[in-house]
Write a protein that holds these residues in place. Structure first.
Motif, PDB file in Angstrom:
ATOM      1  N   GLU A   1      41.086  38.973  39.897  1.00 40.69           N
ATOM      2  CA  GLU A   1      41.737  38.640  41.172  1.00 40.69           C
ATOM      3  C   GLU A   1      41.434  39.702  42.235  1.00 40.69           C
ATOM      4  O   GLU A   1      41.114  39.377  43.377  1.00 40.69           O
ATOM      5  CB  GLU A   1      43.256  38.541  40.989  1.00 40.69           C
ATOM      6  CG  GLU A   1      43.684  37.349  40.159  1.00 40.69           C
ATOM      7  CD  GLU A   1      45.204  37.211  40.125  1.00 40.69           C
ATOM      8  OE1 GLU A   1      45.842  37.263  41.192  1.00 40.69           O
ATOM      9  OE2 GLU A   1      45.740  37.066  39.009  1.00 40.69           O
TER      10      GLU A   1
ATOM     11  N   SER B   1      37.717  39.520  43.235  1.00 45.42           N
ATOM     12  CA  SER B   1      37.460  38.390  44.114  1.00 45.42           C
ATOM     13  C   SER B   1      37.953  38.692  45.532  1.00 45.42           C
ATOM     14  O   SER B   1      37.298  38.371  46.530  1.00 45.42           O
ATOM     15  CB  SER B   1      38.173  37.171  43.528  1.00 45.42           C
ATOM     16  OG  SER B   1      37.941  36.065  44.314  1.00 45.42           O
ATOM     17  N   ASP B   2      39.104  39.351  45.602  1.00 50.60           N
ATOM     18  CA  ASP B   2      39.654  39.734  46.897  1.00 50.60           C
ATOM     19  C   ASP B   2      38.728  40.742  47.604  1.00 50.60           C
ATOM     20  O   ASP B   2      38.480  40.639  48.806  1.00 50.60           O
ATOM     21  CB  ASP B   2      41.050  40.338  46.662  1.00 50.60           C
ATOM     22  CG  ASP B   2      41.716  40.706  47.971  1.00 50.60           C
ATOM     23  OD1 ASP B   2      41.829  39.814  48.824  1.00 50.60           O
ATOM     24  OD2 ASP B   2      42.106  41.883  48.139  1.00 50.60           O
TER      25      ASP B   2
ATOM     26  N   TRP C   1      35.526  40.966  47.185  1.00 50.76           N
ATOM     27  CA  TRP C   1      34.358  40.170  47.625  1.00 50.76           C
ATOM     28  C   TRP C   1      34.629  39.553  48.999  1.00 50.76           C
ATOM     29  O   TRP C   1      33.835  39.687  49.930  1.00 50.76           O
ATOM     30  CB  TRP C   1      34.074  39.093  46.568  1.00 50.76           C
ATOM     31  CG  TRP C   1      32.947  38.146  46.891  1.00 50.76           C
ATOM     32  CD1 TRP C   1      33.014  37.061  47.718  1.00 50.76           C
ATOM     33  CD2 TRP C   1      31.601  38.187  46.402  1.00 50.76           C
ATOM     34  NE1 TRP C   1      31.804  36.415  47.766  1.00 50.76           N
ATOM     35  CE2 TRP C   1      30.909  37.085  46.969  1.00 50.76           C
ATOM     36  CE3 TRP C   1      30.913  39.032  45.536  1.00 50.76           C
ATOM     37  CZ2 TRP C   1      29.570  36.814  46.692  1.00 50.76           C
ATOM     38  CZ3 TRP C   1      29.574  38.767  45.259  1.00 50.76           C
ATOM     39  CH2 TRP C   1      28.910  37.679  45.835  1.00 50.76           C
ATOM     40  N   ARG C   2      35.800  38.917  49.126  1.00 48.56           N
ATOM     41  CA  ARG C   2      36.124  38.246  50.401  1.00 48.56           C
ATOM     42  C   ARG C   2      36.306  39.263  51.526  1.00 48.56           C
ATOM     43  O   ARG C   2      35.839  39.064  52.643  1.00 48.56           O
ATOM     44  CB  ARG C   2      37.400  37.405  50.246  1.00 48.56           C
ATOM     45  CG  ARG C   2      37.170  36.102  49.485  1.00 48.56           C
ATOM     46  CD  ARG C   2      38.392  35.196  49.573  1.00 48.56           C
ATOM     47  NE  ARG C   2      39.563  35.799  48.948  1.00 48.56           N
ATOM     48  CZ  ARG C   2      39.847  35.693  47.645  1.00 48.56           C
ATOM     49  NH1 ARG C   2      39.060  34.998  46.840  1.00 48.56           N
ATOM     50  NH2 ARG C   2      40.922  36.274  47.140  1.00 48.56           N
TER      51      ARG C   2
ATOM     52  N   PRO D   1      31.788  31.714  47.063  1.00 47.34           N
ATOM     53  CA  PRO D   1      32.437  32.034  45.790  1.00 47.34           C
ATOM     54  C   PRO D   1      31.898  33.351  45.232  1.00 47.34           C
ATOM     55  O   PRO D   1      30.718  33.659  45.428  1.00 47.34           O
ATOM     56  CB  PRO D   1      32.063  30.872  44.876  1.00 47.34           C
ATOM     57  CG  PRO D   1      31.384  29.859  45.721  1.00 47.34           C
ATOM     58  CD  PRO D   1      30.951  30.526  46.979  1.00 47.34           C
ATOM     59  N   ILE D   2      32.758  34.084  44.559  1.00 46.55           N
ATOM     60  CA  ILE D   2      32.368  35.370  43.986  1.00 46.55           C
ATOM     61  C   ILE D   2      31.162  35.213  43.053  1.00 46.55           C
ATOM     62  O   ILE D   2      31.094  34.278  42.261  1.00 46.55           O
ATOM     63  CB  ILE D   2      33.565  36.016  43.255  1.00 46.55           C
ATOM     64  CG1 ILE D   2      33.181  37.404  42.736  1.00 46.55           C
ATOM     65  CG2 ILE D   2      34.094  35.140  42.124  1.00 46.55           C
ATOM     66  CD1 ILE D   2      34.350  38.203  42.201  1.00 46.55           C
TER      67      ILE D   2
ATOM     68  N   GLY E   1      31.998  33.504  39.063  1.00 44.73           N
ATOM     69  CA  GLY E   1      32.691  32.344  39.626  1.00 44.73           C
ATOM     70  C   GLY E   1      33.428  31.560  38.541  1.00 44.73           C
ATOM     71  O   GLY E   1      34.591  31.184  38.700  1.00 44.73           O
TER      72      GLY E   1
ATOM     73  N   GLU F   1      36.492  33.460  37.341  1.00 42.90           N
ATOM     74  CA  GLU F   1      37.620  33.409  38.267  1.00 42.90           C
ATOM     75  C   GLU F   1      38.356  32.059  38.118  1.00 42.90           C
ATOM     76  O   GLU F   1      39.581  32.009  38.084  1.00 42.90           O
ATOM     77  CB  GLU F   1      37.132  33.585  39.710  1.00 42.90           C
ATOM     78  CG  GLU F   1      38.281  33.698  40.688  1.00 42.90           C
ATOM     79  CD  GLU F   1      37.847  33.607  42.140  1.00 42.90           C
ATOM     80  OE1 GLU F   1      36.759  33.065  42.422  1.00 42.90           O
ATOM     81  OE2 GLU F   1      38.609  34.083  42.997  1.00 42.90           O
TER      82      GLU F   1
END
Ligand SMILES: [Zn+2]
Length: 437
Positions: free
Chosen positions: A284, A287-288, A290-291, A312-313, A408, A411
């Motif tokens: 999590e 992924s955060d 990454w964004r 997407p990651i 991806g 996740e």
């Protein structure tokens, strides 16, 4: 390089095979290079395996990537005495054809219909034979060793993920979907370092082995190199032992023999430390990051008004170019990780920092997915178990690099596992980890 071509194909005995490789163990006359070794050969789909390749005879095949990853990366994190020795060996088509002719009918029919030894390969891997010899070998896939830190978890996942380990949550989902029998094996018991809990983990693994008729993924047992199913469990007993009808008696002798090496070896502690130290953000948090990195790069380019939607990651991003890691990328990562010279800050979303945390997460995944092999003497119920001894009585196998393209899926799976988890009264997974000085 030991010369396998000087051995006769009849010196090698079929052991087992996976999706990509097939394994033979050396049974020929005593030979310093080959005693106690297995030969791992690459397979190819039927029809392609024996079609001569267009490459020129003698043209150099690349070395097997597993060997470079182990010698250049894994040996920096795990003491080499706990790793199988892996060596490149030369092969040729004539020798491989003779091997196939002698041994192919020993392979399961379903496998033979699908694939065969790749006769075009000029190289194979010679490895320590960890399951052979006059003893038992127990292969355990321990899985995730820790509970994540709550820092990067969402409100929806925080409660479950900090109380129930990832393996137990995933098991519940797999059982509900009919993908596996329910199991109460909890890796945190196995990794706890406490005798009572390690014994509980072994009994749960044994139960899973019985209910799956030996097909359970987390426990495999071999006797003198032969794969054993519950129906063959008398084969676990030492010569001269009376047959034992009660399976619980065999289970208790098995647990008593296995618990000591698991408590004494540093291997579980090493895997637990590496898994948790390399996965500090959880998928999590990763992924955060990454964004946040995508929007940080977008605002630097002053394109924030026309920002494409986040990717997407692990996919390809229009904001930075992160390629699949190769051996030099892994070694650079390890230089930083081991020396602690270059620190990366997850609160600072840059492409460099993102790359660091992605490589760390992928390495953690390698350690979450590997197996260990414990070598034991044959069981003698009712007596104090004798140990095989030596650091190589416990070894780590299947340490393969993981691909960025998996992030991806991981996740998505993580979200599904959290969403489907139904709390079970009284169930808590206890993470006993205490860093040692
Ligand atoms: Zn658990």
């Amino acid at each position: 390089m030991p010369d396998v071509l000087h051995t006769d194909p009849s010196d090698w005995k079929y052991v087992s095979e996976g999706g990509a490789t097939i394994v033979y163990s050396y049974k020929g006359a005593t030979h310093a290079d080959f005693d106690g070794t297995v030969l791992r050969l690459r397979k190819a789909p039927v029809g392609m395996a024996d079609t001569p390749s267009t490459s020129l005879e003698g043209e150099e095949d690349p070395d097997d990537p597993t060997i470079a990853f182990q010698t250049k990366c894994m040996e920096r994190l795990i003491p080499p005495e706990h790793l199988p020795r892996l060596v490149n060996v030369h092969l040729n088509r004539t020798w491989l054809e003779k091997l196939v002719e002698m041994h192919d009918r020993e392979r399961p029919e379903l496998r033979r219909a699908k694939d065969a030894i790749d006769l075009n390969k000029h190289k194979g891997v010679l490895a320590t034979d960890l399951v052979g010899g006059n003893r038992l070998a127990v292969e355990i896939k321990p899985k995730w060793a820790f509970l994540p830190s709550p820092v990067y978890l969402s409100q929806e996942s925080k409660h479950s993920k900090t109380n129930i380990c990832r393996f137990c949550m995933h098991s519940q989902m797999r059982a509900a979907r009919g993908l596996q029998a329910a199991t109460d094996y909890c890796p945190l018991d196995l990794f706890s370092g406490r005798e009572e809990r390690v014994l509980r983990a072994i009994r749960s693994l044994w139960q899973g082995w019985i209910t799956s008729d030996g097909a359970a993924n987390n426990l495999k047992i071999f006797a003198s190199g032969k794969f054993i199913r519950p129906i063959d469990s008398q084969a676990l007993l030492a010569d001269g032992c009376e047959p034992v009808k009660n399976m619980d008696v065999i289970r208790d002798a098995f647990a008593a023999a296995l618990v000591q090496p698991l408590l004494e070896t540093p291997v579980l502690r090493i895997l637990s430390r590496l898994q948790r130290n390399l996965d500090v953000l959880d998928i999590e948090g990763l992924s955060d990051l990454w964004r946040r990195t995508e929007s940080a790069v977008a605002s630097l380019r002053e394109q924030s008004n026309s920002v494409p939607p986040p990717t997407p990651i692990g996919g390809s991003s229009p904001f930075f170019n992160l390629l699949e890691p190769r051996i030099p990328d892994w070694t650079t990562f390890l230089d930083n990780y081991i020396s602690l010279e270059k620190q990366f800050d997850a609160s600072n979303p840059t492409a460099d920092s993102l790359r660091h945390y992605i490589l760390a997460y992928l390495l953690s995944a390698t350690f979450k997915d590997c197996s260990i092999i414990v070598r034991l003497k044959y069981l003698q119920p009712g007596t104090v178990p004798q140990q095989v001894g030596g650091p190589q009585s416990v070894a780590i196998i299947d340490l393969d690099p993981k691909s960025m393209s998996k992030l991806g899926q991981w996740e998505k799976l993580d979200r599904e596992i959290v969403a489907s988890y139904k709390p079970v009264e009284g169930k808590v997974c206890v993470d006993d980890w205490q860093p040692v000085m």
